[in-house]
Design a protein around this motif. Structure first.
Motif, PDB file in Angstrom:
ATOM      1  N   ALA A 116      -9.812  -9.571 -51.186  1.00 21.08           N
ATOM      2  CA  ALA A 116      -9.543  -9.626 -49.920  1.00 21.08           C
ATOM      3  C   ALA A 116     -10.006 -11.239 -49.397  1.00 21.08           C
ATOM      4  O   ALA A 116      -9.350 -11.603 -48.439  1.00 21.08           O
ATOM      5  N   THR A 120      -8.228 -14.364 -47.276  1.00 21.26           N
ATOM      6  CA  THR A 120      -8.836 -14.848 -46.471  1.00 21.26           C
ATOM      7  C   THR A 120      -8.817 -16.928 -45.391  1.00 21.26           C
ATOM      8  O   THR A 120      -8.358 -17.187 -45.308  1.00 21.26           O
ATOM      9  N   THR A 296     -11.961  -8.426 -45.172  1.00 24.35           N
ATOM     10  CA  THR A 296     -11.340  -7.422 -46.137  1.00 24.35           C
ATOM     11  C   THR A 296     -10.886  -5.965 -45.344  1.00 24.35           C
ATOM     12  O   THR A 296     -10.740  -5.491 -45.719  1.00 24.35           O
ATOM     13  N   GLU A 297     -10.347  -6.453 -43.949  1.00 23.01           N
ATOM     14  CA  GLU A 297      -8.990  -5.721 -43.695  1.00 23.01           C
ATOM     15  C   GLU A 297      -7.616  -5.737 -43.954  1.00 23.01           C
ATOM     16  O   GLU A 297      -6.738  -5.630 -43.930  1.00 23.01           O
ATOM     17  N   THR A 298      -8.229  -4.935 -45.275  1.00 31.57           N
ATOM     18  CA  THR A 298      -6.641  -4.449 -45.649  1.00 31.57           C
ATOM     19  C   THR A 298      -7.513  -3.146 -46.197  1.00 31.57           C
ATOM     20  O   THR A 298      -7.980  -2.140 -46.582  1.00 31.57           O
ATOM     21  N   GLU A 300      -6.398  -1.444 -49.472  1.00 30.34           N
ATOM     22  CA  GLU A 300      -6.352  -1.963 -50.557  1.00 30.34           C
ATOM     23  C   GLU A 300      -7.616  -1.487 -50.590  1.00 30.34           C
ATOM     24  O   GLU A 300      -8.624  -1.585 -51.808  1.00 30.34           O
ATOM     25  N   THR A 301      -8.102  -2.309 -49.769  1.00 23.92           N
ATOM     26  CA  THR A 301      -9.618  -3.146 -50.605  1.00 23.92           C
ATOM     27  C   THR A 301     -11.071  -2.158 -50.359  1.00 23.92           C
ATOM     28  O   THR A 301     -11.687  -2.380 -50.281  1.00 23.92           O
TER      29      THR A 301
END
Length: 330
Positions: A116, A120, A296-298, A300-301
């Protein structure tokens, strides 16, 4: 035999089921509900509800209630506390030296964030080279291509990666797909690096040869403000800086001067030294691409990170050492 207490310092958002299945049967899971730092410190003391905790799950969002895990907080932790398992690759909010002196082992989540964060960084590489931010502003304002100049292709450009760890390696893999040439600098060559990537023994050489420089190194006492005037002077005129590591590794004033003076043509930034504040001078520079720490703004992560911390705690309780120890504790 009673089960050990594990304290959750932070909000579990995605992995509630995994928390129960991984830790529920082997520990008593306590949720931090102290309203402030003063109350928390008292509740860590003799007779307090956290006085027998064995391990802590820590997330940065706990800082809004109880502050950083600095020397004062570390010194107040009960004698039973053996492990602080942090949700995040960066762990600059924890005084790891103070923890080490007390025999408390600290872990983090390096591998869970690699993809992630590299996504980015790659977005910032492409957007700064192609000047997509300026183009998007034009499109939204109905100006089409008015005032826009041709930008640059990534193909054939040299990407210099400072820190070929998990994130740096994942970024190199992505950049290779765009036919960029990869240089990297570590203390030592990476055994996992693709044979097409070139290791350079000094940071100075990497800076002199790179069109785009990506910072992928941790923030600690030795890296704080370490990328400054001397490093910018070594870079090519018109080159680009990408930072998805920590804002504190860069000398902010030197960065602004390099941009204002034209040494850098652009910067792609996801991190800042005084988050959530962003220097107004950077905001005014429309050649820069600025993100609000989106690495890391997902879903899944973030779930992967939560589960990885639970696993580290489980391993710590079973073996005495958590997975993914921070380098200072190895």
């Amino acid at each position: 035999m009673s089960k050990p207490d594990v304290l959750i310092c932070g909000t579990i958002v995605h992995a509630h089921k995994e928390l129960d299945t991984i830790l529920g049967s082997i520990s008593n899971v306590l949720q931090l509900d102290s309203p402030d730092r003063e109350t928390f410190l008292k509740e860590l003391g003799p007779g307090g509800k956290y006085s027998k905790i064995k391990a802590i799950y820590r997330h940065n969002d706990s800082a809004s209630k109880i502050g950083l895990f600095d020397g004062q907080l570390i010194s107040s932790l009960p004698e039973t506390l053996s492990f602080i398992c942090h949700n995040g690759a960066g762990y600059d909010q924890i005084d790891v030296e103070a923890a080490k002196q007390r025999g408390i082992k600290v872990s983090h989540t390096p591998s869970a964030v690699d993809d992630a964060t590299a996504d980015t960084a790659m977005f910032l590489v492409l957007s700064t080279l192609r000047q997509y931010y300026r183009a998007e502003v034009n499109a939204r304002q109905g100006k089409w291509k008015s005032g826009l100049s041709p930008a640059h292709d990534p193909e054939g450009k040299v990407l210099g990666i400072v820190g070929m760890g998990g994130i740096g390696g994942a970024l190199a893999k992505r950049a290779k797909a765009f036919d960029m040439k990869i240089l990297y600098h570590n203390r030592n060559p990476s055994p996992k690096a693709d044979e097409s990537f070139t290791y350079v023994g000094t940071l100075e050489e990497l800076l002199e040869r790179s069109d785009v420089v990506s910072l992928n190194l941790p923030l600690n006492s030795s890296t704080q403000g370490s990328f400054g005037e001397a490093q910018f002077e070594r870079m090519k005129t018109g080159s680009i800086l990408i930072n998805t590591a920590r804002g504190g590794v860069v000398d902010q004033e030197a960065l602004v001067r390099a941009l204002e003076g034209g040494k850098l043509s652009s910067a792609g930034l996801d991190v800042y030294p005084d988050e959530p504040n962003i220097d107004a001078r950077l905001i005014a520079m429309d050649q820069c691409v600025l993100l609000p720490h989106m690495g890391t703004e997902t879903i899944e992560t973030q779930k992967k990170m939560e589960v990885q911390v639970f696993g580290s705690i489980k391993v710590a309780l079973e073996t005495g050492t958590p997975s993914y120890l921070v380098k200072e504790h190895k």
